[in-house]
Write a protein that holds these residues in place. Structure first.
Motif, mmCIF file in Angstrom:
data_model
loop_
_atom_site.group_PDB
_atom_site.id
_atom_site.type_symbol
_atom_site.label_atom_id
_atom_site.label_comp_id
_atom_site.label_asym_id
_atom_site.label_seq_id
_atom_site.Cartn_x
_atom_site.Cartn_y
_atom_site.Cartn_z
ATOM 1 N N VAL A 37 69.224 -7.992 -27.495
ATOM 2 C CA VAL A 37 67.787 -8.115 -27.758
ATOM 3 C C VAL A 37 67.104 -8.240 -26.401
ATOM 4 O O VAL A 37 67.218 -9.270 -25.737
ATOM 5 C CB VAL A 37 67.472 -9.344 -28.628
ATOM 6 N N PRO A 38 66.426 -7.198 -25.940
ATOM 7 C CA PRO A 38 65.868 -7.219 -24.581
ATOM 8 C C PRO A 38 64.978 -8.433 -24.331
ATOM 9 O O PRO A 38 64.260 -8.887 -25.230
ATOM 10 C CB PRO A 38 65.063 -5.915 -24.519
ATOM 11 N N THR A 39 65.045 -8.935 -23.113
ATOM 12 C CA THR A 39 64.240 -10.097 -22.742
ATOM 13 C C THR A 39 62.773 -9.887 -23.071
ATOM 14 O O THR A 39 62.100 -10.784 -23.590
ATOM 15 C CB THR A 39 64.403 -10.385 -21.239
ATOM 16 N N VAL A 40 62.263 -8.708 -22.802
ATOM 17 C CA VAL A 40 60.848 -8.438 -23.053
ATOM 18 C C VAL A 40 60.534 -8.520 -24.543
ATOM 19 O O VAL A 40 59.434 -8.957 -24.933
ATOM 20 C CB VAL A 40 60.433 -7.071 -22.459
ATOM 21 N N ALA A 41 61.467 -8.124 -25.404
ATOM 22 C CA ALA A 41 61.258 -8.230 -26.845
ATOM 23 C C ALA A 41 61.240 -9.692 -27.283
ATOM 24 O O ALA A 41 60.431 -10.088 -28.139
ATOM 25 C CB ALA A 41 62.351 -7.475 -27.591
#
Length: 256
Positions: free
Chosen positions: A211-215
């Motif tokens: 789960v990307p940090t930005v998400a």
């Protein structure tokens, strides 16, 4: 009142206060995400117990959002008193659904979590941002009777996608003991928004390939969570338990 009686009464009041303090601590309920089981919370369980918190770590079936939410909700019915509900990864969806329906949830803690709003899916939320390695090329899939599909991470991709930050030996074990998740968990739509009035904390992992940090930041900010950051891959409960412990205690301290 004699001095002896006063001392005894004071001691009794101290004892009652300590007992009341202990009773007042909310139960911390830990809900794991995809590819994991409840043993992933072992570090947090030890810490919380040492500090007097009642703890329940649920082995979630990972059968999709509706089934898993109903399962966790049923577990909470067996608990007396307030609950701090903690969800890692996919379980961010689950705990949001449960908290919207269960008044005993007094605080939410999201750990490297998906926090979709009503109508969104895990897949759609992840897909808004680049960087996720949760892609078909990294999956091993098993068709199931009834039409659903179980999803595993390929063993040789587990460390890259999920376990970066774990030791090589831990990755080797986890890659072959991982729990499958139903494909529907990625495609089921959330039916409710996370409850607006419930205080929220989010631990965001800065080296996450699932789960990307930005998400994570986008979703946490959108629901007004108190955000902290930890240098970790996706398996934050195992890699960075101290960050999780701090968020849980902060959440629990708001429950009276």
């Amino acid at each position: 009142m004699t001095n002896a009686s006063a001392v005894a009464t004071g001691a009794n009041h101290h004892t009652v206060a300590k007992q009341t303090e202990h009773r007042a601590k909310p139960t911390v309920v830990l809900v794991h995400g995809a590819f994991a089981d409840s043993s992933g919370w072992n570090n947090e369980i030890g810490y919380l117990r040492r500090h007097g918190y009642p703890v329940l770590a649920i082995d979630t079936p990972l059968r999709g959002l509706a089934f898993d939410s109903a399962y966790v909700e049923a577990q909470l019915k067996t608990i007396k008193g307030p609950v701090v509900l903690v969800g890692h990864s996919y379980a961010g969806e689950v705990v949001s659904q449960v908290a919207a329906k269960t008044s005993k949830v007094k605080a939410l803690v999201y750990v490297a979590a998906l926090i979709p709003k009503a109508g969104e899916t895990a897949g759609s939320l992840i897909g808004q941002f680049p960087g996720s390695q949760l892609i078909p090329e990294n999956f091993r899939t098993i068709p199931l009777p009834g039409g659903d599909t179980d999803v595993y991470l390929k063993a040789d991709k587990f460390g890259t996608v999920y376990g970066n930050g774990l030791s090589k030996s831990d990755i080797q074990v986890a890659s072959v003991t991982q729990e499958p998740v139903a494909l529907s968990a990625f495609t089921d739509k959330a039916t409710v928004n996370p409850p607006a009035q419930t205080p929220k904390w989010a631990v965001v992992s800065t080296e996450d390939h699932a789960v990307p940090t930005v998400a994570q930041k986008f979703a946490a900010r959108r629901v007004g969570a108190h955000i902290s950051y930890t240098r970790s891959g996706h398996d934050v409960p195992s890699i960075s338990p101290g960050a999780v412990d701090r968020a849980i205690v902060a959440a629990a301290n708001t429950v009276h």
